[in-house]
Enzyme design. Structure first.
Site, PDB file in Angstrom:
ATOM      1  N   ILE A 123     -15.094   0.582 -10.302  1.00  0.00           N
ATOM      2  CA  ILE A 123     -15.242   1.645  -9.305  1.00  0.00           C
ATOM      3  C   ILE A 123     -15.413   3.000  -9.973  1.00  0.00           C
ATOM      4  O   ILE A 123     -16.191   3.841  -9.520  1.00  0.00           O
ATOM      5  CB  ILE A 123     -14.018   1.667  -8.375  1.00  0.00           C
ATOM      6  CG1 ILE A 123     -13.856   0.327  -7.670  1.00  0.00           C
ATOM      7  CG2 ILE A 123     -14.128   2.796  -7.354  1.00  0.00           C
ATOM      8  CD1 ILE A 123     -12.476   0.117  -7.068  1.00  0.00           C
ATOM      9  N   PHE A 136     -15.130  -6.558  -7.563  1.00  0.00           N
ATOM     10  CA  PHE A 136     -15.000  -5.246  -8.192  1.00  0.00           C
ATOM     11  C   PHE A 136     -13.527  -4.876  -8.290  1.00  0.00           C
ATOM     12  O   PHE A 136     -12.668  -5.394  -7.574  1.00  0.00           O
ATOM     13  CB  PHE A 136     -15.772  -4.182  -7.409  1.00  0.00           C
ATOM     14  CG  PHE A 136     -15.254  -3.943  -6.006  1.00  0.00           C
ATOM     15  CD1 PHE A 136     -14.293  -2.975  -5.758  1.00  0.00           C
ATOM     16  CD2 PHE A 136     -15.731  -4.702  -4.947  1.00  0.00           C
ATOM     17  CE1 PHE A 136     -13.816  -2.761  -4.468  1.00  0.00           C
ATOM     18  CE2 PHE A 136     -15.268  -4.500  -3.658  1.00  0.00           C
ATOM     19  CZ  PHE A 136     -14.302  -3.521  -3.418  1.00  0.00           C
ATOM     20  N   CYS A 137     -13.243  -3.954  -9.226  1.00  0.00           N
ATOM     21  CA  CYS A 137     -11.885  -3.446  -9.425  1.00  0.00           C
ATOM     22  C   CYS A 137     -11.993  -2.027  -9.987  1.00  0.00           C
ATOM     23  O   CYS A 137     -13.081  -1.466 -10.065  1.00  0.00           O
ATOM     24  CB  CYS A 137     -11.085  -4.356 -10.349  1.00  0.00           C
ATOM     25  SG  CYS A 137     -11.824  -4.578 -11.979  1.00  0.00           S
ATOM     26  N   THR A 138     -10.887  -1.440 -10.401  1.00  0.00           N
ATOM     27  CA  THR A 138     -10.876  -0.030 -10.794  1.00  0.00           C
ATOM     28  C   THR A 138     -11.778   0.257 -11.988  1.00  0.00           C
ATOM     29  O   THR A 138     -12.667   1.105 -11.923  1.00  0.00           O
ATOM     30  CB  THR A 138      -9.449   0.428 -11.114  1.00  0.00           C
ATOM     31  OG1 THR A 138      -8.602   0.118 -10.022  1.00  0.00           O
ATOM     32  CG2 THR A 138      -9.408   1.932 -11.385  1.00  0.00           C
TER      33      THR A 138
END
Length: 339
Positions: free
Chosen positions: A209, A180-182
């Site tokens: 996110i 996962f990332c922003t």
């Protein structure tokens, strides 16, 4: 209701003429009162923009009028004040820099997992959960139990994967990898990279996110802390409400409220992260900059991020004033000689 709409967007798609897109996109954003940063590369488009709702809708409609960007998706949030100081439409080699050639996220990315199903996936003991953001982002918030690769930039991620692919590495111990990332863009590239390295069961959080915090209520959330964002809001929480962090103007690290109580914190000059990293000349420049910011604030004027045209005009006016003063002095000297 907040008046500024913020839109985070990206799309991996082949744009052979990306250089030719720069000027028209810049013009459309300016005409709609939109600020922020957009990156254009042969592999696609990435960025975050903000402005009046009608302006943001107009820019998004313009981008989607290009058939290659017709399916462009974006994530929305609101801000009380403009979170950007200027507009930049930049040409890049990659819209998110990994530095590995021939990675094709458009066709090789891992399997999407919706925010509603994400909790079940990362709670599976057979899954290793990896936060692919940089270390300073991870420190202010992440998912419960996630691995922090402790990278300073995304270009270090392939090296971390290689190290963790050894017999005793994290990525060899479990069959499934969830990343996962922003906003989702780094995950598309990182999952594509893992698949190119022979990993089969690779998943990533759809919408990143930000989409999770927008969708999943706090009482059901496995997220801990706040999410770093690349604008003047600095961080957001559940519901994408602005968080408590602000930036150190000297080192660009996010500062928690307790950081600002440190003896090492001096607004615009230093913080607990960087107090011993600057030269005396740098500190003097930082203090002068902060002084000018505070003076501009008292006058209710902009200092940081004043439009480039305004800055150029101000410099030109100063040069012209100096030139006129020099001419006046020369005229006085001539008059005295003639007398």
């Amino acid at each position: 209701m907040s008046q500024i709409l913020v839109a985070a967007l990206y799309k991996f798609v082949r744009l052979d003429d990306f250089q030719a897109l720069q000027a028209p996109i810049q013009q459309v954003c300016e005409s709609h009162g939109v600020m922020g940063t957009l990156l254009l590369a042969k592999e696609g488009i990435n960025g975050t923009i903000a402005g009046p709702e009608a302006g943001i809708r107009g820019v998004l409609d313009y981008l989607r009028s290009d058939a290659r960007l017709a399916t462009l998706t974006h994530k929305e949030s609101w801000a009380d004040t403009m979170p950007f100081y200027r507009l930049k439409v930049k040409l890049k080699r990659e819209i998110v820099t990994m530095g590995v050639p021939d990675i094709d996220p458009e066709t090789m990315a891992g399997q999407y997992v919706t925010p509603e199903k994400w909790n079940d996936l990362i709670s599976d003991p057979d899954v290793v959960v990896v936060d692919v953001r940089n270390d300073y982002e991870v420190t202010i918030g992440s998912f419960q139990g996630a691995v922090n690769p402790k990278t300073e930039s995304f270009t270090e991620f392939p090296e971390w994967v290689q190290a963790q692919s050894s017999e005793t590495g994290l990525l060899r111990k479990k069959k499934k990898v969830a990343m996962f990332c922003t906003g989702g863009i780094r995950c598309e590239k990182s999952t594509a990279y893992l698949r190119s390295q022979g990993f089969d069961e690779v998943y990533h959080l759809e919408g990143g996110i930000l989409k999770y915090l927008e969708t999943v209520p706090p009482e059901k959330s496995l997220w801990k802390g706040e999410c770093f964002v690349f604008d003047e809001r600095v961080s957001v929480g559940h519901g994408l409400t602005p968080g408590e962090y602000e930036l150190c103007r000297a080192c660009r690290q996010p500062l928690a409220p307790e950081d600002k109580t440190s003896a090492y914190f001096e607004p615009g000059v230093s913080c607990p992260h960087c107090h011993d990293q600057h030269t005396p000349d740098q500190i003097a420049r930082f203090r002068e900059r902060q002084k000018q910011i505070e003076l501009a604030r008292k006058r209710r004027e902009r200092h940081i991020g004043a439009p480039i045209e305004e800055q150029k005009a101000a410099k030109q006016a100063m040069k012209e004033k100096a030139r006129q003063a020099a001419l006046a002095r020369q005229a006085q000297v001539v008059t005295k000689k003639q007398a």
